[in-house]
Design a protein around this motif. Structure first.
Motif, PDB file in Angstrom:
ATOM      1  N   UNK A 227     174.290  -3.874  52.041  1.00 50.73           N
ATOM      2  CA  UNK A 227     173.958  -3.690  53.450  1.00 50.73           C
ATOM      3  C   UNK A 227     172.500  -3.278  53.572  1.00 50.73           C
ATOM      4  N   UNK A 228     171.956  -3.519  54.743  1.00 52.10           N
ATOM      5  CA  UNK A 228     170.610  -3.079  55.095  1.00 52.10           C
ATOM      6  C   UNK A 228     170.765  -2.032  56.191  1.00 52.10           C
ATOM      7  N   UNK A 229     170.117  -0.857  56.017  1.00 46.18           N
ATOM      8  CA  UNK A 229     170.261   0.229  56.990  1.00 46.18           C
ATOM      9  C   UNK A 229     168.895   0.720  57.455  1.00 46.18           C
ATOM     10  N   UNK A 230     168.383   0.173  58.561  1.00 43.67           N
ATOM     11  CA  UNK A 230     167.156   0.729  59.143  1.00 43.67           C
ATOM     12  C   UNK A 230     167.487   1.974  59.960  1.00 43.67           C
ATOM     13  N   UNK A 231     166.555   2.921  59.979  1.00 41.62           N
ATOM     14  CA  UNK A 231     166.759   4.174  60.703  1.00 41.62           C
ATOM     15  C   UNK A 231     165.472   4.576  61.419  1.00 41.62           C
ATOM     16  N   UNK A 232     165.602   5.376  62.456  1.00 44.05           N
ATOM     17  CA  UNK A 232     164.476   6.046  63.109  1.00 44.05           C
ATOM     18  C   UNK A 232     164.880   7.510  63.176  1.00 44.05           C
ATOM     19  N   UNK A 233     164.135   8.368  62.472  1.00 42.98           N
ATOM     20  CA  UNK A 233     164.547   9.761  62.284  1.00 42.98           C
ATOM     21  C   UNK A 233     163.410  10.736  62.603  1.00 42.98           C
ATOM     22  N   UNK A 234     163.762  11.819  63.297  1.00 39.66           N
ATOM     23  CA  UNK A 234     162.874  12.977  63.371  1.00 39.66           C
ATOM     24  C   UNK A 234     163.113  13.772  62.091  1.00 39.66           C
ATOM     25  N   UNK A 235     162.037  14.239  61.452  1.00 41.32           N
ATOM     26  CA  UNK A 235     162.187  14.993  60.215  1.00 41.32           C
ATOM     27  C   UNK A 235     161.255  16.197  60.203  1.00 41.32           C
TER      28      UNK A 235
END
Length: 183
Positions: A64-72
């Protein structure tokens, strides 16, 4: 940065032939244990949090491909003085399912510095605005959409932007997260 964003868009569009009903969208959040490495001495780990949105795009039964947009929330501490760094990170993770539910993951990440504070004093100019890294981790996904993850982000670029300084400083973040795929 433009080339990276173009690559990300082309990658996602390249998976357009995947059945849209199989694509999952969700949110996650958790704890960060962050520090820096390189030409630093006496720095300690700081604890912060992460949260954001993700999508999982199946490529095959195992991949699978898992793109994310995260505050860190990241940073480090030295001599009881904390430098708090806030990033908007975009990890592009490749996932391989070892067995049903259990995956190993790896992929690149680009981070955009949102703020940098040292005891409420703005020190953003002391740090570069873009941070490149690579992530390695494991995850476990239940059939009901609940998922758990542990990941390490290894910073690849020098984030030091102090004039006349030759010190090289790189981010390092261990993350624990809990998430849920809504559909």
């Amino acid at each position: 940065m433009k080339n990276f964003l173009l690559l990300a868009v082309l990658t996602v569009l390249g998976f357009a032939n995947v059945n849209a009903q199989e694509i999952k969208f969700g949110a996650k959040g958790g704890l960060n244990f962050a520090s820096v490495s390189g030409d630093t001495k006496g720095t300690d780990v700081v604890t912060a949090f992460n949260f954001g949105v993700m999508s999982e795009i199946p490529i095959s039964e195992k991949f699978s491909f898992q793109p994310e947009v995260m505050y860190s929330g990241q940073g480090y501490s030295f001599n009881d003085n904390t430098v708090a760094l806030s990033y908007l990170n975009v990890p592009l993770m490749a996932k391989y399912y070892v067995i049903k539910g259990l995956s190993v993951e790896a992929g690149p990440q680009i981070g955009f510095l949102l703020s940098a504070k040292n005891e409420k004093i703005n020190v953003k100019d002391s740090f570069k605005t873009v941070d490149l890294g690579v992530n390695f981790g494991v995850g476990y996904k239940l059939d009901n959409g609940l998922n758990f993850g542990a990941r390490y982000n290894l910073g690849l670029t020098d984030i030091n932007n102090v004039e006349n300084s030759s010190s090289k400083v790189k981010n390092g973040v261990f993350q624990l997260s809990v998430g849920y795929f809504f559909f």
